[in-house]
Design a protein around this motif. Structure first.
Motif, PDB file in Angstrom:
ATOM      1  N   ALA A  63       0.850  -1.188   0.000  1.00  0.00           N
ATOM      2  CA  ALA A  63       0.000   0.000   0.000  1.00  0.00           C
ATOM      3  C   ALA A  63       0.883   1.234   0.000  1.00  0.00           C
ATOM      4  O   ALA A  63       1.923   1.261   0.671  1.00  0.00           O
ATOM      5  CB  ALA A  63      -0.903   0.006   1.230  1.00  0.00           C
ATOM      6  N   GLY A  64       0.467   2.243  -0.719  1.00  0.00           N
ATOM      7  CA  GLY A  64       1.222   3.482  -0.755  1.00  0.00           C
ATOM      8  C   GLY A  64       0.312   4.675  -0.960  1.00  0.00           C
ATOM      9  O   GLY A  64      -0.729   4.567  -1.593  1.00  0.00           O
ATOM     10  N   ARG A  65       0.729   5.803  -0.443  1.00  0.00           N
ATOM     11  CA  ARG A  65      -0.075   7.020  -0.590  1.00  0.00           C
ATOM     12  C   ARG A  65      -0.111   7.484  -2.038  1.00  0.00           C
ATOM     13  O   ARG A  65      -1.127   8.009  -2.506  1.00  0.00           O
ATOM     14  CB  ARG A  65       0.504   8.120   0.299  1.00  0.00           C
ATOM     15  N   LEU A  66       0.986   7.307  -2.754  1.00  0.00           N
ATOM     16  CA  LEU A  66       1.061   7.754  -4.135  1.00  0.00           C
ATOM     17  C   LEU A  66       1.342   6.567  -5.045  1.00  0.00           C
ATOM     18  O   LEU A  66       2.320   5.844  -4.850  1.00  0.00           O
ATOM     19  CB  LEU A  66       2.187   8.789  -4.297  1.00  0.00           C
ATOM     20  N   VAL A  67       0.494   6.380  -6.053  1.00  0.00           N
ATOM     21  CA  VAL A  67       0.695   5.249  -6.961  1.00  0.00           C
ATOM     22  C   VAL A  67       1.996   5.408  -7.743  1.00  0.00           C
ATOM     23  O   VAL A  67       2.633   4.412  -8.103  1.00  0.00           O
ATOM     24  CB  VAL A  67      -0.518   5.074  -7.894  1.00  0.00           C
TER      25      VAL A  67
END
Length: 123
Positions: free
Chosen positions: A98-102
């Protein structure tokens, strides 16, 4: 807090299919872009597929285009990877992230990672 647990791996013959799942036990799943990565023995971690927070945009590595489909169900806090026409070279440990920015997730800069599930494709 994001806690990711993968499932669905296993042993399959070449040409077969598997569906991987990645469940988040937290309550912020929909805030994150999500991705699937894999690592084969002796090789570096590589992106398989990624998707934005709402699943509206998806990205695939060339190795999986036309065979793999990434999807998510935010109501179930779950990410999926449908893998068809599997090849022996798909054998690896598959991990979700999971990440805040793709854009950062796509280059391996995930904020949270699962432990992985083994996929083995026999010839």
């Amino acid at each position: 807090q994001v806690q990711l647990v993968e499932s669905g791996g296993g042993l399959v013959q070449a040409g077969g299919s598997l569906r991987l799942s990645c469940a988040d036990s937290g309550r912020t799943f929909s805030n994150y872009a999500m991705g699937w990565f894999r690592q084969a023995p002796g090789k570096e971690l590589e992106l398989v597929a990624a998707t934005t927070w709402n699943g509206g945009t998806t990205y695939y590595a060339d190795s999986g285009k036309g065979r793999f489909t990434i999807s998510r169900d935010n109501a179930k806090n779950t990410l999926y990877l449908q893998m068809n026409s599997l090849k022996p070279e798909d054998t690896a440990v598959y991990r979700c992230a999971a990440g805040r920015l793709v854009s950062r997730l796509r280059i391996g800069q995930g904020d949270y990672w699962g432990q992985g599930t083994q996929v083995t494709v026999s010839s």
